[in-house]
Motif scaffolding. Structure first.
Motif, PDB file in Angstrom:
ATOM      1  N   ASP A   1      -2.404  -0.833  -5.712  1.00  0.00           N
ATOM      2  CA  ASP A   1      -3.266  -0.154  -6.687  1.00  0.00           C
ATOM      3  C   ASP A   1      -2.910  -0.570  -8.105  1.00  0.00           C
ATOM      4  O   ASP A   1      -3.792  -0.826  -8.930  1.00  0.00           O
TER       5      ASP A   1
ATOM      6  N   LYS B   1       0.836  -1.209   0.000  1.00  0.00           N
ATOM      7  CA  LYS B   1       0.000   0.000   0.000  1.00  0.00           C
ATOM      8  C   LYS B   1       0.866   1.254   0.000  1.00  0.00           C
ATOM      9  O   LYS B   1       0.578   2.219  -0.702  1.00  0.00           O
TER      10      LYS B   1
ATOM     11  N   GLY C   1       2.306   1.821  -3.451  1.00  0.00           N
ATOM     12  CA  GLY C   1       1.364   1.928  -4.573  1.00  0.00           C
ATOM     13  C   GLY C   1       1.247   0.657  -5.384  1.00  0.00           C
ATOM     14  O   GLY C   1       0.513   0.600  -6.371  1.00  0.00           O
TER      15      GLY C   1
ATOM     16  N   GLU D   1      -4.147  -4.107  -8.743  1.00  0.00           N
ATOM     17  CA  GLU D   1      -5.599  -4.171  -8.977  1.00  0.00           C
ATOM     18  C   GLU D   1      -5.938  -3.635 -10.365  1.00  0.00           C
ATOM     19  O   GLU D   1      -6.820  -4.164 -11.039  1.00  0.00           O
ATOM     20  N   ASP D   2      -5.248  -2.578 -10.798  1.00  0.00           N
ATOM     21  CA  ASP D   2      -5.459  -2.048 -12.155  1.00  0.00           C
ATOM     22  C   ASP D   2      -5.146  -3.111 -13.205  1.00  0.00           C
ATOM     23  O   ASP D   2      -5.886  -3.272 -14.179  1.00  0.00           O
TER      24      ASP D   2
END
Length: 211
Positions: A17, A11, A14, A20-21
């Motif tokens: 994120d 987290k 980054g 997940e993208d």
């Protein structure tokens, strides 16, 4: 535990994120359940049963995840939590996608989902072309080995990747065409071509809005 520490570090950096993208992007391209008899990934390796594929998760991959031969019912009932976990563990994390420059993560992720060895092979070719060398092992100091396997030498070189998405798409599609039968290419080649041309042409958000 270590998993909790890893999650916190992800987290902060980054990575979660971006991961997940990348998974969202694959899921946007993969359909639901299908059991096309011409698709070899639809057959369970041990039993030989036609199990199918769901959300892009093939029968052999689901069997590996479950630790036993998957059935058609397993495949049809796979949860989205399990799907995302498989994409995270089997592809994004296993192939160190987070080591790549952000703009290259998506297209390389798609390539290893479709053909893991092929995706890594093409990645290694580009890294070697840019001057990457083996930083460890018996061939230390030599130009990067191209073996289709993810190891520490490839991982180390990934952060300095300099190829474009378009270059990767073109070479990867050539790889797919030369490593599939004419029959398979005729059956699946158009879909593969459209997928990688789209990925190479558009930024992530634009691409997702189109589909």
């Amino acid at each position: 535990g270590k998993e909790k520490v890893d999650t916190v570090l992800d987290k902060l950096s980054g990575v979660s994120d971006r991961r997940e993208d990348a998974i969202d992007s694959v899921l946007a391209k993969e359909g639901g359940y299908q059991n096309n008899k011409k698709d070899t990934g639809n057959y369970e390796p041990t039993t030989g049963d036609l199990v199918g594929t769901n959300y892009g998760i093939s029968a052999p991959v689901l069997s590996e995840y479950l630790g036993r031969p998957a059935t058609e019912i397993d495949m049809k009932n796979i949860s989205m939590d399990d799907v995302r976990k498989i994409y995270k563990e089997n592809y994004y994390d296993r192939f160190n996608i987070e080591e790549l420059p952000k703009e290259l993560e998506e297209i390389v992720m798609h390539s290893v989902v479709l053909r893991p060895g092929g995706g890594i092979n093409i990645l290694q070719e580009f890294l070697k072309q840019s001057g990457a060398k083996n930083t460890s092992g018996k061939n230390k100091g030599d130009p990067l080995d191209i073996d289709g396997k993810m190891g520490s030498n490839t991982k180390e070189a990934m952060k300095d990747a300099k190829f474009t998405k378009k270059q990767f798409a073109n070479r990867y599609l050539s790889y797919l065409q030369s490593h599939n039968t004419t029959e398979d290419w005729n059956e699946f080649g158009k879909g593969w071509t459209n997928r990688f041309k789209d990925l190479s042409k558009w930024g992530k958000n634009k691409w997702r809005q189109l589909h």
